[in-house]
Design a protein around this motif. Sequence first.
Motif, PDB file in Angstrom:
ATOM      1  N   HIS A 156     105.291  98.122 -48.388  1.00  0.00           N
ATOM      2  CA  HIS A 156     105.321  96.842 -47.675  1.00  0.00           C
ATOM      3  C   HIS A 156     104.376  96.824 -46.478  1.00  0.00           C
ATOM      4  CE1 HIS A 156     108.625  95.299 -50.131  1.00  0.00           C
ATOM      5  NE2 HIS A 156     109.189  96.493 -50.000  1.00  0.00           N
ATOM      6  N   GLY A 157     103.231  97.497 -46.629  1.00  0.00           N
ATOM      7  CA  GLY A 157     102.198  97.476 -45.598  1.00  0.00           C
ATOM      8  C   GLY A 157     102.441  98.384 -44.422  1.00  0.00           C
ATOM      9  N   ALA A 158     103.491  99.210 -44.464  1.00  0.00           N
ATOM     10  CA  ALA A 158     103.836 100.055 -43.324  1.00  0.00           C
ATOM     11  C   ALA A 158     103.286 101.465 -43.495  1.00  0.00           C
ATOM     12  CB  ALA A 158     105.349 100.121 -43.155  1.00  0.00           C
ATOM     13  N   TYR A 159     102.436 101.878 -42.555  1.00  0.00           N
ATOM     14  CA  TYR A 159     101.888 103.228 -42.527  1.00  0.00           C
ATOM     15  C   TYR A 159     102.498 103.978 -41.342  1.00  0.00           C
ATOM     16  CZ  TYR A 159      98.245 101.862 -45.874  1.00  0.00           C
ATOM     17  OH  TYR A 159      97.572 101.426 -46.992  1.00  0.00           O
ATOM     18  N   GLY A 160     102.967 105.169 -41.584  1.00  0.00           N
ATOM     19  CA  GLY A 160     103.547 105.967 -40.513  1.00  0.00           C
ATOM     20  C   GLY A 160     104.998 105.616 -40.256  1.00  0.00           C
ATOM     21  N   VAL A 161     105.747 106.609 -39.760  1.00  0.00           N
ATOM     22  CA  VAL A 161     107.182 106.427 -39.591  1.00  0.00           C
ATOM     23  C   VAL A 161     107.513 105.398 -38.510  1.00  0.00           C
ATOM     24  CG1 VAL A 161     107.435 108.316 -37.909  1.00  0.00           C
ATOM     25  CG2 VAL A 161     109.345 107.724 -39.414  1.00  0.00           C
ATOM     26  N   GLY A 162     106.633 105.242 -37.511  1.00  0.00           N
ATOM     27  CA  GLY A 162     106.884 104.258 -36.470  1.00  0.00           C
ATOM     28  C   GLY A 162     106.904 102.842 -37.010  1.00  0.00           C
ATOM     29  N   THR A 167     109.499  97.973 -39.818  1.00  0.00           N
ATOM     30  CA  THR A 167     109.474  97.140 -41.019  1.00  0.00           C
ATOM     31  C   THR A 167     110.838  97.049 -41.688  1.00  0.00           C
ATOM     32  OG1 THR A 167     107.141  97.626 -41.431  1.00  0.00           O
ATOM     33  CG2 THR A 167     108.450  96.896 -43.318  1.00  0.00           C
ATOM     34  N   TYR A 168     111.507  98.181 -41.830  1.00  0.00           N
ATOM     35  CA  TYR A 168     112.753  98.207 -42.589  1.00  0.00           C
ATOM     36  C   TYR A 168     114.000  97.991 -41.740  1.00  0.00           C
ATOM     37  CZ  TYR A 168     110.032  99.862 -46.567  1.00  0.00           C
ATOM     38  OH  TYR A 168     109.113  99.950 -47.589  1.00  0.00           O
ATOM     39  N   PHE A 169     113.945  98.348 -40.447  1.00  0.00           N
ATOM     40  CA  PHE A 169     115.150  98.257 -39.628  1.00  0.00           C
ATOM     41  C   PHE A 169     114.958  97.495 -38.322  1.00  0.00           C
ATOM     42  CE2 PHE A 169     115.689 102.188 -42.158  1.00  0.00           C
ATOM     43  CZ  PHE A 169     116.804 101.781 -42.889  1.00  0.00           C
ATOM     44  N   GLY A 170     113.725  97.074 -38.008  1.00  0.00           N
ATOM     45  CA  GLY A 170     113.492  96.299 -36.805  1.00  0.00           C
ATOM     46  C   GLY A 170     113.798  97.051 -35.531  1.00  0.00           C
ATOM     47  N   LYS A 171     113.529  98.361 -35.521  1.00  0.00           N
ATOM     48  CA  LYS A 171     113.828  99.168 -34.345  1.00  0.00           C
ATOM     49  C   LYS A 171     112.804 100.270 -34.172  1.00  0.00           C
ATOM     50  CE  LYS A 171     117.950 100.334 -35.733  1.00  0.00           C
ATOM     51  NZ  LYS A 171     119.272 101.021 -35.860  1.00  0.00           N
ATOM     52  N   GLU A 172     112.864 100.954 -33.037  1.00  0.00           N
ATOM     53  CA  GLU A 172     111.990 102.081 -32.770  1.00  0.00           C
ATOM     54  C   GLU A 172     112.497 103.318 -33.507  1.00  0.00           C
ATOM     55  OE1 GLU A 172     109.145 101.761 -31.069  1.00  0.00           O
ATOM     56  OE2 GLU A 172     109.660  99.636 -30.893  1.00  0.00           O
ATOM     57  N   VAL A 178     121.149 108.633 -38.724  1.00  0.00           N
ATOM     58  CA  VAL A 178     120.952 109.605 -39.803  1.00  0.00           C
ATOM     59  C   VAL A 178     120.777 108.882 -41.141  1.00  0.00           C
ATOM     60  CG1 VAL A 178     122.050 111.456 -41.119  1.00  0.00           C
ATOM     61  CG2 VAL A 178     122.180 111.461 -38.623  1.00  0.00           C
ATOM     62  N   SER A 179     121.606 107.886 -41.378  1.00  0.00           N
ATOM     63  CA  SER A 179     121.535 107.135 -42.630  1.00  0.00           C
ATOM     64  C   SER A 179     120.196 106.418 -42.779  1.00  0.00           C
ATOM     65  CB  SER A 179     122.675 106.108 -42.692  1.00  0.00           C
ATOM     66  OG  SER A 179     122.584 105.329 -43.861  1.00  0.00           O
ATOM     67  N   GLU A 180     119.731 105.781 -41.712  1.00  0.00           N
ATOM     68  CA  GLU A 180     118.453 105.065 -41.749  1.00  0.00           C
ATOM     69  C   GLU A 180     117.290 106.029 -41.934  1.00  0.00           C
ATOM     70  OE1 GLU A 180     119.878 101.373 -38.836  1.00  0.00           O
ATOM     71  OE2 GLU A 180     118.953 103.175 -37.998  1.00  0.00           O
ATOM     72  N   ALA A 181     117.367 107.182 -41.280  1.00  0.00           N
ATOM     73  CA  ALA A 181     116.316 108.187 -41.437  1.00  0.00           C
ATOM     74  C   ALA A 181     116.250 108.671 -42.879  1.00  0.00           C
ATOM     75  CB  ALA A 181     116.576 109.361 -40.492  1.00  0.00           C
ATOM     76  N   ALA A 182     117.409 108.862 -43.506  1.00  0.00           N
ATOM     77  CA  ALA A 182     117.450 109.288 -44.902  1.00  0.00           C
ATOM     78  C   ALA A 182     116.834 108.230 -45.816  1.00  0.00           C
ATOM     79  CB  ALA A 182     118.893 109.575 -45.322  1.00  0.00           C
ATOM     80  N   GLN A 183     117.073 106.958 -45.488  1.00  0.00           N
ATOM     81  CA  GLN A 183     116.476 105.873 -46.284  1.00  0.00           C
ATOM     82  C   GLN A 183     114.954 105.917 -46.211  1.00  0.00           C
ATOM     83  OE1 GLN A 183     118.465 102.641 -47.787  1.00  0.00           O
ATOM     84  NE2 GLN A 183     116.866 103.636 -48.972  1.00  0.00           N
TER      85      GLN A 183
END
Length: 228
Positions: A156-162, A167-172, A178-183
Amino acid sequence: VAAGGVAVAFYLAFLRDLPDLKSLDDYRPPLASHVYDRHGVLIGEFYDERRVLTPIAEIPSHAIYAFVAGEDATFFQHEGIDFASILRAAWVNFREGETKQGASTITQQMVKSLLLSPEKTYTRKLREMILAHEIERHFSKEEILYLYLNQIYFGHGAYGVGEAARTYFGKEVSQLSVSEAAQLAGLPKAPSRYSPFNSPDRAERRRRYVLDRMLEDGFIDEATFEAA
């Protein structure tokens, strides 16, 4: 004479014209330019690759462990190449008659993305392994993770974990659970296939796989696993 001939052939095939590792010391990937109004509200972005550069210190340890567990469980032990994983993948692929498993370490994935072309040839693979070993000699594990996590594509156009966190969670990144990081850690293997936007069922199975691996590898305890 035969040994000399083999050495020359090996040099010509795999070592000649290897990329200079010094380019990694001055890592400057394409970044997005952000435009804000007078009140500090984001009103536009310009980019070739939508990316924000994230220092490794701003990435929580559980997010780093999620990527290690999902992509390269022995990252902190190997020197760029995981020979046990290569043999295991070779056996599985031979048994299945097709490529079912890969065995690239995080270091190899970083090499392929930053220094080599994505072509699938034995020559390119051997050059990738040679460079991965050299990178492990010249860079720390932390530096390798910094390059990898800022370079990889998440869909979805997102490069890099930042940018992926935005893009996926609207946060830094620092705010990821932990759950979001696993996703997010489940995405680099196949961003379109495991996108929670496009394929929520596949994305959920992949998220649970990463959590299982984090628990099995000792990166999280049972209570954290159950909560996630």
